[in-house]
Design an enzyme around this catalytic site. Sequence first.
Site, PDB file in Angstrom:
ATOM      1  N   HIS A 186      -8.859   3.791   2.044  1.00  0.00           N
ATOM      2  CA  HIS A 186      -8.251   3.505   0.745  1.00  0.00           C
ATOM      3  C   HIS A 186      -8.022   4.809  -0.019  1.00  0.00           C
ATOM      4  O   HIS A 186      -8.889   5.682  -0.028  1.00  0.00           O
ATOM      5  CB  HIS A 186      -9.169   2.614  -0.109  1.00  0.00           C
ATOM      6  CG  HIS A 186      -9.283   1.214   0.408  1.00  0.00           C
ATOM      7  ND1 HIS A 186     -10.380   0.426   0.145  1.00  0.00           N
ATOM      8  CD2 HIS A 186      -8.449   0.458   1.145  1.00  0.00           C
ATOM      9  CE1 HIS A 186     -10.208  -0.754   0.716  1.00  0.00           C
ATOM     10  NE2 HIS A 186      -9.046  -0.754   1.330  1.00  0.00           N
ATOM     11  N   GLU A 221       0.850  -1.190   0.000  1.00  0.00           N
ATOM     12  CA  GLU A 221       0.000   0.000   0.000  1.00  0.00           C
ATOM     13  C   GLU A 221       0.888   1.244   0.000  1.00  0.00           C
ATOM     14  O   GLU A 221       1.962   1.230   0.576  1.00  0.00           O
ATOM     15  CB  GLU A 221      -0.880  -0.002   1.264  1.00  0.00           C
ATOM     16  CG  GLU A 221      -1.731   1.243   1.415  1.00  0.00           C
ATOM     17  CD  GLU A 221      -2.707   1.175   2.593  1.00  0.00           C
ATOM     18  OE1 GLU A 221      -2.633   0.209   3.371  1.00  0.00           O
ATOM     19  OE2 GLU A 221      -3.526   2.097   2.719  1.00  0.00           O
ATOM     20  N   GLU A 269     -16.866  -0.113  -3.844  1.00  0.00           N
ATOM     21  CA  GLU A 269     -16.922   0.909  -2.807  1.00  0.00           C
ATOM     22  C   GLU A 269     -16.964   2.275  -3.469  1.00  0.00           C
ATOM     23  O   GLU A 269     -16.833   2.391  -4.696  1.00  0.00           O
ATOM     24  CB  GLU A 269     -15.721   0.788  -1.854  1.00  0.00           C
ATOM     25  CG  GLU A 269     -14.376   1.037  -2.498  1.00  0.00           C
ATOM     26  CD  GLU A 269     -13.201   0.717  -1.569  1.00  0.00           C
ATOM     27  OE1 GLU A 269     -13.342  -0.128  -0.670  1.00  0.00           O
ATOM     28  OE2 GLU A 269     -12.137   1.326  -1.761  1.00  0.00           O
ATOM     29  N   TYR A 280     -13.095 -10.872   3.260  1.00  0.00           N
ATOM     30  CA  TYR A 280     -13.124 -12.009   4.192  1.00  0.00           C
ATOM     31  C   TYR A 280     -14.536 -12.158   4.768  1.00  0.00           C
ATOM     32  O   TYR A 280     -15.057 -13.256   4.892  1.00  0.00           O
ATOM     33  CB  TYR A 280     -12.148 -11.831   5.366  1.00  0.00           C
ATOM     34  CG  TYR A 280     -10.737 -11.414   5.014  1.00  0.00           C
ATOM     35  CD1 TYR A 280     -10.223 -11.544   3.722  1.00  0.00           C
ATOM     36  CD2 TYR A 280      -9.891 -10.893   6.001  1.00  0.00           C
ATOM     37  CE1 TYR A 280      -8.927 -11.142   3.419  1.00  0.00           C
ATOM     38  CE2 TYR A 280      -8.598 -10.499   5.698  1.00  0.00           C
ATOM     39  CZ  TYR A 280      -8.129 -10.616   4.417  1.00  0.00           C
ATOM     40  OH  TYR A 280      -6.848 -10.206   4.138  1.00  0.00           O
TER      41      TYR A 280
END
Lengths: 290, 378
Positions: A247, A98, A209, A159
């Site tokens: 994010h 990231e 998203e 998950y």
Amino acid sequence: MSILIGENTRVIVQGATGRDGSFHAARMATDGTRVVAGVTPGKGGTQSGELPIYNTVAEAAKEKGADASVLFVPAPYAAAAVEEASNAGIPLIVCITEGIPVLDMISLSRRVRERGQVLIGPNCPGLISPGKCKIGIMPSSIHRPGRIGVISRSGTLTYEVVHALTHAGMGQSTAVGIGGDPIIGTGFIDLLERFEADDGTDAVVLIGEIGGDAEEQAAAFITHSMTKPVVAFISGRSAPPGKKMGHAGAIISGGKGTAVAKVDAFNKAGVPVADTPSSIPSLLAQRLKI
Amino acid sequence: MKLHEHQTRHLFRKVGIPLNDYRLVHHPSEAGEAAAQWETTVVKAQVLTGGRGKAGGVKLAQGSVEATEKAQDILGLEIKGHKVKALLVCDAAPIEKEHYLGFIVDRSRRAITLMLSAEGGMDIEELAATKPQAIHTLSVVPGESLDSAALEALLNQVFPFPEHQNQAKDTIEKLYNLFMDSDASLLEINPYALTPDGRLLALDGKMVLDDNALHRHPDLMALRNPEEERDDEREAREKNLSFVSLDGSIGCVVNGAGLAMATLDLIKHYGGTPANFLDVGGSSNPQKVTDALSIILRNPQVNALLINIFGGITRCDDIARGLLMAQKELEINVPLVIRLVGTNQEEGRAILEEAGITAGDDLDEAVKAVIAASRSQA
């Protein structure tokens, strides 16, 4: 069947001697992945656990043969490491890291695509075909082999959804986390195409998203080109505009990238959008008529 | 990271993009002094949000006295939660026509895209929605230069006269280089104005920088404006937590951005109100739980806490240890609901149970429980 990876996929780990790299190299091997070598510049000739370490991807690939490379390389060096894997001709490159500058990723992701290679990520959990191969950091215990494809911009939310699927008796063919950055190597449409063509996949769960318009484009693609059922979930419905929600790519800017627009696009494409992660399996069951 | 108009203008000036004369001021009297040199002055609030004009943050003035008055009116205004502490006073030279000019990171084209329109002044988003055909675009890949022939064709559509095309071309090239050299994600001039004497000037500037690339631009990092973040958001960033303050009553600690967003959505879905977005991140450092809780608990609106962990890279036992540490260091006097599953969940739960804390495994149940707890406190 599955997409992108299978029982015989041979995997190199870049950044294999670091804290996360060594932990997950071992985890992946325990989970049945054929992890064949690690790469850490300057540590060639040593071992990390049982894993032989090489100085370069090219050396490791030449000695061991490799179909894929996964990167646990710190952000300042990660773009160069992706480039190294690409130059060494690795067909599948999975970048977990990231924080890579966006402008670096634009030219790099284009170059990798032009060469016919596949880059997953950056800023992603990787991908798994349960029971066959795992290239990434997801807990394999929540997965089961099966016939549902999963594509997601998130990590832990994936998950959550996989957990719900497994609980409902719906195993997964392949689950792919494509990453939460604005510029990523492989998008929803690339993978929808692969799942559509995969004999081992009956239906797809798409987890989007806020930010950008990849979901809207995926909805248009589904209308024209998908015969298999797709169920969607969108996170960030309660996110305020102008704020980056964790994010780098999850931001509503100038009224664009809202959850409402994405949900609308899926509704128009006849794709049901689940209100909660736990309601995804029942929506899938309806679409699959099981 | 967002820059103020005056910071963006300073960068424009450095790279030689023509702009109207301006000064940055902090007191009404300074605005009056500056205005003496111009026939008409525009006084503009310097805040890191759009819609200044509509909120009364941009006013025209004739002469020093009026400029001082307008400055007085605007200083101290609050625009979308941003207090006005500085003003830009500029020469309000006559304008013949306004254009829009900007570069953005274009996700779907995997490129940098130039946007140019003969219809400037208004929001580009509004224009894109109502009149998309009025926006001309040209994409370029970082490392390459703008396609000269394509750029000329585009300029031809927007500017009828060659002398304006040449000026615009020069500015576009400078703007593109500035975008690349500063790792921007958005850089715009709106309005890009034509004066009656045939000059094209930047009358406003907006710039957003890529946070991931700031480390290689210490000069730009030094421009960070503390007011871009609330105090709690800044503290969280310094502690490597991803945090956004919201206006509800349920404090949230979650691992992973997507799950954190989905958790807030679920709280709303079941009728509650989240107080914050917080992603504790991937690595399991128990200290992070304490840091997270200490930031959240300082918010007096918080009357219940939800910890939602789906362990992957994050290990449940580390979270459990972190929570016990936090309990020792902080006074947690609001109800706490914990949902703990994934990597090392058995170990994590055992640690909590020893301390008399129960953790659940179902997300919907946990969300409903924390909403009930929050209501009973209200």
